[in-house]
Design a protein around this motif. Structure first.
Motif, PDB file in Angstrom:
ATOM      1  N   THR A 136     -27.359  40.998   5.306  1.00  0.00           N
ATOM      2  CA  THR A 136     -28.216  40.133   4.513  1.00  0.00           C
ATOM      3  C   THR A 136     -27.828  40.113   2.937  1.00  0.00           C
ATOM      4  O   THR A 136     -28.136  39.157   2.315  1.00  0.00           O
ATOM      5  N   GLY A 137     -26.935  41.138   2.514  1.00  0.00           N
ATOM      6  CA  GLY A 137     -26.918  41.317   1.072  1.00  0.00           C
ATOM      7  C   GLY A 137     -28.166  41.542   0.282  1.00  0.00           C
ATOM      8  O   GLY A 137     -28.049  41.269  -1.164  1.00  0.00           O
ATOM      9  N   HIS A 138     -28.964  41.852   0.758  1.00  0.00           N
ATOM     10  CA  HIS A 138     -30.292  42.244   0.027  1.00  0.00           C
ATOM     11  C   HIS A 138     -30.418  43.444  -0.587  1.00  0.00           C
ATOM     12  O   HIS A 138     -29.515  44.520  -0.518  1.00  0.00           O
ATOM     13  N   ARG A 139     -31.412  43.893  -1.631  1.00  0.00           N
ATOM     14  CA  ARG A 139     -31.632  45.046  -2.029  1.00  0.00           C
ATOM     15  C   ARG A 139     -32.397  46.403  -1.225  1.00  0.00           C
ATOM     16  O   ARG A 139     -33.174  45.805  -0.016  1.00  0.00           O
ATOM     17  N   LYS A 156     -31.639  32.742  19.041  1.00  0.00           N
ATOM     18  CA  LYS A 156     -30.104  32.823  18.375  1.00  0.00           C
ATOM     19  C   LYS A 156     -30.360  33.797  17.341  1.00  0.00           C
ATOM     20  O   LYS A 156     -29.333  34.289  16.985  1.00  0.00           O
ATOM     21  N   HIS A 157     -31.493  34.400  16.600  1.00  0.00           N
ATOM     22  CA  HIS A 157     -31.538  35.471  15.897  1.00  0.00           C
ATOM     23  C   HIS A 157     -32.819  36.081  15.634  1.00  0.00           C
ATOM     24  O   HIS A 157     -33.903  35.630  16.346  1.00  0.00           O
ATOM     25  N   ILE A 158     -32.743  37.157  14.802  1.00  0.00           N
ATOM     26  CA  ILE A 158     -34.028  37.768  14.460  1.00  0.00           C
ATOM     27  C   ILE A 158     -34.592  37.343  13.162  1.00  0.00           C
ATOM     28  O   ILE A 158     -33.686  37.641  12.105  1.00  0.00           O
ATOM     29  N   LEU A 178     -35.095  37.467   5.875  1.00  0.00           N
ATOM     30  CA  LEU A 178     -33.919  37.832   6.267  1.00  0.00           C
ATOM     31  C   LEU A 178     -33.792  37.289   7.751  1.00  0.00           C
ATOM     32  O   LEU A 178     -34.699  37.216   8.804  1.00  0.00           O
ATOM     33  N   VAL A 179     -32.318  36.793   7.800  1.00  0.00           N
ATOM     34  CA  VAL A 179     -31.893  36.492   9.477  1.00  0.00           C
ATOM     35  C   VAL A 179     -30.794  37.155  10.037  1.00  0.00           C
ATOM     36  O   VAL A 179     -29.830  37.257   9.097  1.00  0.00           O
ATOM     37  N   LEU A 180     -31.201  37.726  10.904  1.00  0.00           N
ATOM     38  CA  LEU A 180     -29.854  38.682  11.678  1.00  0.00           C
ATOM     39  C   LEU A 180     -29.594  37.831  12.915  1.00  0.00           C
ATOM     40  O   LEU A 180     -30.308  37.825  13.715  1.00  0.00           O
ATOM     41  N   PRO A 181     -28.355  37.404  12.925  1.00  0.00           N
ATOM     42  CA  PRO A 181     -28.049  36.563  14.218  1.00  0.00           C
ATOM     43  C   PRO A 181     -27.320  37.488  15.227  1.00  0.00           C
ATOM     44  O   PRO A 181     -27.151  38.552  14.818  1.00  0.00           O
ATOM     45  N   PHE A 182     -27.700  37.050  16.404  1.00  0.00           N
ATOM     46  CA  PHE A 182     -26.986  38.073  17.587  1.00  0.00           C
ATOM     47  C   PHE A 182     -25.843  37.607  17.642  1.00  0.00           C
ATOM     48  O   PHE A 182     -25.060  36.650  17.747  1.00  0.00           O
TER      49      PHE A 182
END
Length: 304
Positions: A136-139, A156-158, A178-182
């Motif tokens: 995600t590149g987040h803090r 497809k994702h969470i 935030l998007v976490l792809p499978f």
């Protein structure tokens, strides 16, 4: 005053608090009011801070803190502008890192670990937060605020919504998501499936705790962003990253720079990592080349 302070984030409040303590002491010594000071006195105060060795960004923070009490017009004064122009020449603001590391190094290490279902809670937790940071590149602040109720699983994702106030929150701005792809090609480094295993493994340990990340030791309580940073740093060290140079926050540099190298457009990088459309932070401080060993030039000449 309470309403005015509500305009600050918790991190800004803590940062300004230390600045204002020094300003208050300066005013006491000078026998002046901290609320109605002249530009001359403010410049003298900032000069003292400069002579103490403070960085450009720190001195700018002191000015912002003082403006909360004296008024924002001090930043528009010609003498103040000239002071900071000189400051940028004498002590220019520099990025923390000149280069960054390749995320593949850490991902290869995570791939070498056992399957998620075979990992201890400690390793699984540290692996998950590291994948979160890279994907995600987040803090760390954002990750510490994740609540289970805001986790939405699709085919497809969470998707994880962050309704809480964070550093980039503001009027007319979309809240972070935030998007976490499978990633089926290698499930060992799939953040989405790792999250599912983590939720399953911790469901009986949580009691009434709704925060996603909890301590892996009893009592299993919500953890702070500092704890998350410590876990990531341990994974970086195990991966072979020099943690004397790179902190946990360097995952933000590594992932956003890697995305840019792979052809992801700047607007997508900004949006994913939580920067605004007009932000130049990525261009100035995060778009870095990979770290090259100091003996690389010599070795290249000899090998040729």
């Amino acid at each position: 005053m309470d309403i005015m302070l509500a305009s600050l984030t918790e991190s800004s409040y803590k940062q300004y608090n230390s600045c204002l303590k020094k300003w208050w002491k300066f005013c006491e010594n000078m026998k002046i009011s901290p609320f109605e000071s002249s530009i001359e006195n403010i410049l003298l105060f900032l000069t003292n801070i400069f002579e103490s060795g403070a960085a450009h960004s720190s001195i700018n923070c002191y000015r912002s803190a003082v403006s909360l009490l004296v008024g924002p017009e001090i930043a528009q004064d010609d003498r103040m502008k000239r002071f900071f122009k000189g400051l940028s020449k004498l002590r220019p603001s520099k990025p923390k890192y000149d280069s960054t590391w390749d995320p593949k190094i850490v991902l290869d290490y995570l791939s070498s670990l056992s399957k998620n279902e075979e990992l201890s809670l400690k390793i699984l937790t540290m692996k998950l937060i590291t994948l979160f940071a890279l994907i995600t590149g987040h803090r760390m602040q954002t990750f510490a605020l994740i609540k289970i109720e805001n986790v939405l699983v699709t085919n497809k994702h969470i998707e994880i919504k962050i309704p809480d106030r964070i550093k980039t929150s503001g009027a007319n701005r979309k809240q972070s998501c935030l998007v976490l792809p499978f990633y089926k090609k290698n499930r060992k480094i799939c953040a989405a499936s790792t999250l599912q295993h983590y939720l399953e493994k911790t469901k009986d340990l949580r009691s009434n705790i709704n925060s996603l990340f909890i301590s892996h030791k009893k009592p299993h309580k919500k953890v702070t962003s500092q704890t998350l940073s410590r876990w990531i740093k341990e994974i970086l060290e195990n991966s072979g990253i020099d943690t004397n140079v790179f902190t946990a926050h360097s995952t933000r540099h590594a992932s956003t720079s890697a995305a840019k190298r792979r052809g992801i457009d700047i607007d997508t990088v900004r949006r994913t990592a939580g920067w605004t459309k007009k932000s130049n932070t990525f261009i100035k401080f995060y778009n870095l080349n990979l770290t090259v060993p100091s003996d690389a030039f010599g070795k290249a000449i000899v090998s040729s």
